[in-house]
Design a protein around this motif. Structure first.
Motif, PDB file in Angstrom:
ATOM      1  N   VAL A   1       0.856  -1.189   0.000  1.00  0.00           N
ATOM      2  CA  VAL A   1       0.000   0.000   0.000  1.00  0.00           C
ATOM      3  C   VAL A   1       0.889   1.235   0.000  1.00  0.00           C
ATOM      4  N   LYS A   2       0.826   2.004  -1.036  1.00  0.00           N
ATOM      5  CA  LYS A   2       1.644   3.210  -1.148  1.00  0.00           C
ATOM      6  C   LYS A   2       0.976   4.351  -0.383  1.00  0.00           C
ATOM      7  N   VAL A   3       1.647   4.820   0.653  1.00  0.00           N
ATOM      8  CA  VAL A   3       1.112   5.882   1.496  1.00  0.00           C
ATOM      9  C   VAL A   3       1.713   7.216   1.070  1.00  0.00           C
ATOM     10  N   PRO A   4       0.882   8.215   0.795  1.00  0.00           N
ATOM     11  CA  PRO A   4       1.439   9.522   0.405  1.00  0.00           C
ATOM     12  C   PRO A   4       2.179  10.168   1.561  1.00  0.00           C
ATOM     13  N   ALA A   5       3.178  10.957   1.247  1.00  0.00           N
ATOM     14  CA  ALA A   5       3.951  11.630   2.288  1.00  0.00           C
ATOM     15  C   ALA A   5       3.051  12.582   3.073  1.00  0.00           C
ATOM     16  N   PRO A   6       3.275  12.708   4.400  1.00  0.00           N
ATOM     17  CA  PRO A   6       2.477  13.640   5.197  1.00  0.00           C
ATOM     18  C   PRO A   6       2.579  15.053   4.614  1.00  0.00           C
ATOM     19  N   HIS A   7       1.442  15.723   4.573  1.00  0.00           N
ATOM     20  CA  HIS A   7       1.434  17.068   3.994  1.00  0.00           C
ATOM     21  C   HIS A   7       0.650  18.005   4.904  1.00  0.00           C
ATOM     22  N   THR A   8       1.330  18.979   5.474  1.00  0.00           N
ATOM     23  CA  THR A   8       0.692  19.970   6.334  1.00  0.00           C
ATOM     24  C   THR A   8       0.922  21.351   5.735  1.00  0.00           C
ATOM     25  N   PRO A   9      -0.114  21.936   5.136  1.00  0.00           N
ATOM     26  CA  PRO A   9       0.060  23.232   4.467  1.00  0.00           C
ATOM     27  C   PRO A   9       0.159  24.401   5.446  1.00  0.00           C
ATOM     28  N   LEU A  10       1.359  24.627   5.933  1.00  0.00           N
ATOM     29  CA  LEU A  10       1.596  25.809   6.762  1.00  0.00           C
ATOM     30  C   LEU A  10       2.978  26.361   6.440  1.00  0.00           C
ATOM     31  N   VAL A  11       3.163  27.611   6.721  1.00  0.00           N
ATOM     32  CA  VAL A  11       4.427  28.283   6.446  1.00  0.00           C
ATOM     33  C   VAL A  11       5.119  28.566   7.769  1.00  0.00           C
ATOM     34  N   ALA A  12       6.312  27.992   7.955  1.00  0.00           N
ATOM     35  CA  ALA A  12       7.006  28.110   9.239  1.00  0.00           C
ATOM     36  C   ALA A  12       7.360  29.552   9.585  1.00  0.00           C
ATOM     37  N   SER A  13       7.483  30.380   8.565  1.00  0.00           N
ATOM     38  CA  SER A  13       7.859  31.768   8.829  1.00  0.00           C
ATOM     39  C   SER A  13       6.673  32.625   9.280  1.00  0.00           C
ATOM     40  N   LYS A  14       5.481  32.043   9.281  1.00  0.00           N
ATOM     41  CA  LYS A  14       4.292  32.768   9.737  1.00  0.00           C
ATOM     42  C   LYS A  14       3.724  32.049  10.954  1.00  0.00           C
ATOM     43  N   THR A  15       4.265  32.387  12.124  1.00  0.00           N
ATOM     44  CA  THR A  15       3.902  31.699  13.356  1.00  0.00           C
ATOM     45  C   THR A  15       3.069  32.598  14.260  1.00  0.00           C
ATOM     46  N   SER A  16       1.951  32.038  14.741  1.00  0.00           N
ATOM     47  CA  SER A  16       1.085  32.789  15.647  1.00  0.00           C
ATOM     48  C   SER A  16       0.802  32.041  16.942  1.00  0.00           C
ATOM     49  N   LEU A  17       1.509  30.941  17.175  1.00  0.00           N
ATOM     50  CA  LEU A  17       1.225  30.107  18.348  1.00  0.00           C
ATOM     51  C   LEU A  17       1.587  30.812  19.648  1.00  0.00           C
ATOM     52  N   ASP A  18       0.978  30.327  20.716  1.00  0.00           N
ATOM     53  CA  ASP A  18       1.220  30.877  22.052  1.00  0.00           C
ATOM     54  C   ASP A  18       2.349  30.090  22.714  1.00  0.00           C
ATOM     55  N   PRO A  19       3.515  30.678  22.936  1.00  0.00           N
ATOM     56  CA  PRO A  19       4.644  29.941  23.510  1.00  0.00           C
ATOM     57  C   PRO A  19       4.395  29.465  24.940  1.00  0.00           C
ATOM     58  N   LYS A  20       3.442  30.086  25.637  1.00  0.00           N
ATOM     59  CA  LYS A  20       3.155  29.668  27.013  1.00  0.00           C
ATOM     60  C   LYS A  20       2.594  28.241  27.055  1.00  0.00           C
TER      61      LYS A  20
ATOM     62  N   ALA B   1      11.806  22.624  18.071  1.00  0.00           N
ATOM     63  CA  ALA B   1      11.446  23.914  17.473  1.00  0.00           C
ATOM     64  C   ALA B   1      10.014  23.847  16.954  1.00  0.00           C
ATOM     65  N   PHE B   2       9.191  24.815  17.367  1.00  0.00           N
ATOM     66  CA  PHE B   2       7.772  24.847  17.014  1.00  0.00           C
ATOM     67  C   PHE B   2       7.485  26.024  16.082  1.00  0.00           C
ATOM     68  N   ALA B   3       6.564  25.794  15.147  1.00  0.00           N
ATOM     69  CA  ALA B   3       6.099  26.866  14.262  1.00  0.00           C
ATOM     70  C   ALA B   3       4.640  26.609  13.933  1.00  0.00           C
ATOM     71  N   GLY B   4       3.957  27.650  13.434  1.00  0.00           N
ATOM     72  CA  GLY B   4       2.562  27.503  13.057  1.00  0.00           C
ATOM     73  C   GLY B   4       1.623  28.183  14.026  1.00  0.00           C
ATOM     74  N   SER B   5       0.421  27.638  14.150  1.00  0.00           N
ATOM     75  CA  SER B   5      -0.596  28.190  15.044  1.00  0.00           C
ATOM     76  C   SER B   5      -0.867  27.219  16.181  1.00  0.00           C
ATOM     77  N   ASP B   6      -1.710  27.631  17.131  1.00  0.00           N
ATOM     78  CA  ASP B   6      -2.007  26.764  18.276  1.00  0.00           C
ATOM     79  C   ASP B   6      -2.633  25.440  17.836  1.00  0.00           C
ATOM     80  N   LYS B   7      -3.515  25.498  16.835  1.00  0.00           N
ATOM     81  CA  LYS B   7      -4.224  24.296  16.405  1.00  0.00           C
ATOM     82  C   LYS B   7      -3.493  23.539  15.297  1.00  0.00           C
ATOM     83  N   LYS B   8      -2.693  24.226  14.520  1.00  0.00           N
ATOM     84  CA  LYS B   8      -1.979  23.578  13.412  1.00  0.00           C
ATOM     85  C   LYS B   8      -0.511  23.985  13.463  1.00  0.00           C
ATOM     86  N   ALA B   9       0.292  23.106  14.063  1.00  0.00           N
ATOM     87  CA  ALA B   9       1.703  23.424  14.270  1.00  0.00           C
ATOM     88  C   ALA B   9       2.589  22.300  13.756  1.00  0.00           C
ATOM     89  N   VAL B  10       3.858  22.617  13.639  1.00  0.00           N
ATOM     90  CA  VAL B  10       4.862  21.625  13.271  1.00  0.00           C
ATOM     91  C   VAL B  10       5.987  21.715  14.294  1.00  0.00           C
TER      92      VAL B  10
END
Length: 304
Positions: free
Chosen positions: A165-184, A227-236
């Protein structure tokens, strides 16, 4: 007459001693032998005994893969064969091996090994310019032959199943340079301070070892970081765990339980004491879930 009887008694005694020695040797030989039939049955793979080293090795060539390395079409005999070698070790059996995996197979197969009593000891590439990308997962273990052979068999089966079974590579459409997450959220979950580097929030935890009689620590690269980037709900998150050898299996299990992918296991140095193993990881999800997964892995180190 007495002389004859004494001779007969001595002869019988010598025969009895010789018989006992034969039985002892047979028992010793049996004790140090390997049940190759059981190994082949439970692993589902054919093997061969090396009588010189008393090692029984089963092999599964990756004939299902068509791998090109720098324009050269490779065949299994050129390093694309999964294998596991079994050797008696006192009352137990030792196993060592190497699994040939495509990138999408790495984490399912790694989890299958951990869930079935097989240790994962390294994960890295053996080639450059290979298409598709192939990773090599080294395994080990010590224990009961049936348990180890069953675990290896499940690993082989998972490789076969995931190959179909060929599994597609994980794909998360977010840009690491645009981060709005809460570091707390990260600081609360992990319990360590967060540093901001551009749009990235990073946690770094120091470890230490000795190199050539001198301390080597955080700034010299002996550290765990995330190292974290992204938003609170969608991060990498990506990073690196620095571990003692005894901590590796616990960290692996904790990260995989949190759905975080393992991307490499190897060393960064030679000659250090104690030995430090490094594990690279990658994960996507909510900041809270990712940070809790990393904290769970840190906790396994603390328990050690």
């Amino acid at each position: 007459m007495n002389t004859i009887r004494w001779f007969q008694f001595s002869l019988l005694l010598l025969c009895a001693i010789a018989a006992c020695q034969v039985v002892a040797l047979e028992n010793q030989s049996h004790k140090g032998s390997l049940d190759s039939v059981t190994i082949e049955k439970l692993t589902g793979a054919k093997g061969k005994l090396d009588a010189t080293e008393n090692v029984f090795k089963v092999s599964v060539p990756r004939t299902d893969l068509t791998v090109m390395v720098a324009g050269v079409k490779m065949i299994p005999a050129m390093g694309f064969t999964s294998w596991a070698a079994f050797k008696p070790a006192g009352e137990q059996v030792m196993v060592m091996g190497d699994m040939v995996l495509t990138e999408d197979q790495v984490n399912p197969v790694l989890s299958m090994a951990l869930d079935n009593g097989i240790e994962v000891t390294a994960l890295h590439n053996h080639f450059l310019w290979d298409t598709p990308r192939v990773m090599f997962m080294h395994i080990g273990g010590m224990g009961d032959i049936e348990k180890l052979a069953t675990g290896v068999g499940k690993v082989f089966h998972e490789i076969k199943k995931t190959s179909a079974v060929k599994v597609p590579a994980p794909h998360t459409p977010l840009v690491a340079s645009k981060t709005s997450l809460d570091p707390k959220i990260i600081e609360t979950a992990i319990g360590a301070p967060v540093e901001k580097a551009g749009e990235i929030y990073k946690v770094t935890i120091s470890r230490s070892t000795m190199m050539a009689g001198h301390d080597a620590g955080k700034v010299m690269g002996v550290n765990t970081w995330a190292a974290f980037a992204g938003s609170d709900k969608k991060a990498v998150v990506d990073g690196d765990f620095a571990m003692l050898e005894s901590e590796l299996q616990g960290v692996l299990k904790a990260l995989r339980s949190a759905g975080i992918f393992i991307t490499a296991i190897h060393h960064h140095m030679t000659g250090e004491s104690p030995k430090i193993v490094f594990l690279h990881f990658w994960g996507t999800g909510s900041v809270n879930d990712l940070a809790k997964g990393i904290k769970a892995a840190l906790d396994t180190q603390a328990s050690k």
